[in-house]
Design an enzyme around this catalytic site. Sequence first.
Site, PDB file in Angstrom:
ATOM      1  N   GLN A   1      18.548  -2.837 -14.169  1.00  0.00           N
ATOM      2  CA  GLN A   1      17.185  -2.808 -14.697  1.00  0.00           C
ATOM      3  C   GLN A   1      17.154  -2.784 -16.222  1.00  0.00           C
ATOM      4  O   GLN A   1      18.158  -2.509 -16.875  1.00  0.00           O
ATOM      5  CB  GLN A   1      16.445  -1.596 -14.149  1.00  0.00           C
ATOM      6  N   HIS A   2      16.005  -3.079 -16.754  1.00  0.00           N
ATOM      7  CA  HIS A   2      15.626  -2.906 -18.167  1.00  0.00           C
ATOM      8  C   HIS A   2      16.183  -3.940 -19.133  1.00  0.00           C
ATOM      9  O   HIS A   2      15.721  -4.014 -20.260  1.00  0.00           O
ATOM     10  CB  HIS A   2      16.023  -1.523 -18.690  1.00  0.00           C
TER      11      HIS A   2
ATOM     12  N   ASP B   1      17.914  -2.668  -9.246  1.00  0.00           N
ATOM     13  CA  ASP B   1      19.034  -2.211  -8.427  1.00  0.00           C
ATOM     14  C   ASP B   1      18.728  -0.939  -7.644  1.00  0.00           C
ATOM     15  O   ASP B   1      19.149  -0.807  -6.487  1.00  0.00           O
ATOM     16  CB  ASP B   1      20.295  -2.034  -9.271  1.00  0.00           C
TER      17      ASP B   1
END
Length: 464
Positions: A71-72, A225
Amino acid sequence: MTLVAGIDSSTQSCKVLICDADTGAVVREGRAAHPDGTEIDPAFWESAAHDAVRAAGGLDDVAAVAVGAQQHGMVCLDEAGKVVRDALLWNDVRSAGAAAALVDELGGPQAWAEAVGVVPLAAITVAKLRWLADHEPQHADRTAAVCLPHDWLTWRLRGSTDIAELTTDRSDASGTGYYDASGDDYRLDLLELGLRGRRPHLPAVLGPSDATRGGDRVFGAGLGDNAAAALGLAAEPGDVIVSVGTSGVVSAVATAPVRDGTGFVAGFADGTGRHLPLVCTLNGARVLDAAAAMLQVDHAELSRLALSAPPGSEGLVLVPYLEGERTPNRPNASGALHGLRVSNATPANLARAAVEGLLCALADGIAHLTGHGIPLRRVLLIGGAARSEAVRAIAPQVFGVPVLVPDPAEYVALGAARQAAWALRGTPEPPSWQPPRTDRYEADPVPAVRERYAEVRDLTEGVE
């Protein structure tokens, strides 16, 4: 047999599972490595995905695919769909100052929590965008679209080149800092705040069972995830998932959003239309790697040593902020060893202190969730460190509740495959795959371990 594929494009590698769409049984699998580092050319994700797919026997007989990914990460594209600069990953902490500035500019942590359920830290995409605007304005000017790792990889695997065809899902969008999962809307004003007035194109947010196509193959929306792992585990409200991989993650499936003005709990969405309040630490299994390296032993011997020491490691406490920390927000902190004396300076105590320190940081995460009314019915322990016998045995002493350890599996890829099957069917609920078998670990709680850790944990704030 109808086959579906789940792809896990994680920080360290790409894993592919080919599964039976009806049962979830894994038919074949493949894997390929990613380069190290906190920034990466996304082309490596694509090449690794193709290598892992080939290792899994290809996709010619696969009806649907979905991607779960870290992520991110910030992926910037120009008008032609070309990558503007290497992607910044979640664990790149250069944007810590940008995050702090954004928090102040909106009016403090509570304002961010109320707006999007997430208080910016270095990991959050909006903070990385602010860093880009301030430090590489020429790249910010070229950025016509911003997307996340699973968005970009799904787009590429579908054969797309038009940035208008980018898609994402609620779970991953909820970790950007400019998407409100409770209202399922982008906050374009916060995107502009991050990029100092610029407003690039953002991916369309798909529902959990929505599908797109790439050639004659169905593609699911994809997931972050953690949401993918929850879907792979068939987690339900009341389950708290503790995942110890590169990072440490504590999350729970919830029916209502969480708004935490302290910033400890991120109000993410899950992959089913519900919510996934989550606490993330930067320091996961690498704490055990570092302890094993210091003691010059392998992980099996590290476990043996740790289990030979008494609870509390005879007063030795390791605060595991070895790579800075995200929860609490101390990006420049370092780890610290407290209470070292001649009498307790043994390999066994150091090994156990490493395990207990890792678990105490995760127990703090559990407490942050339950403090917001999240029910704790059971703890599911997954990730690379869950294979450690010492972690399994000591976890219930530190957490204070029984711990269930599912059979080792690639749960992110499995959750992505389950979503692919869901997108293929287009049903209101995901397919009912058999949940994993679990081993149950119980032990008498030893609250003194967490009490001693709490006494020294905050001393580490000044160790930078």
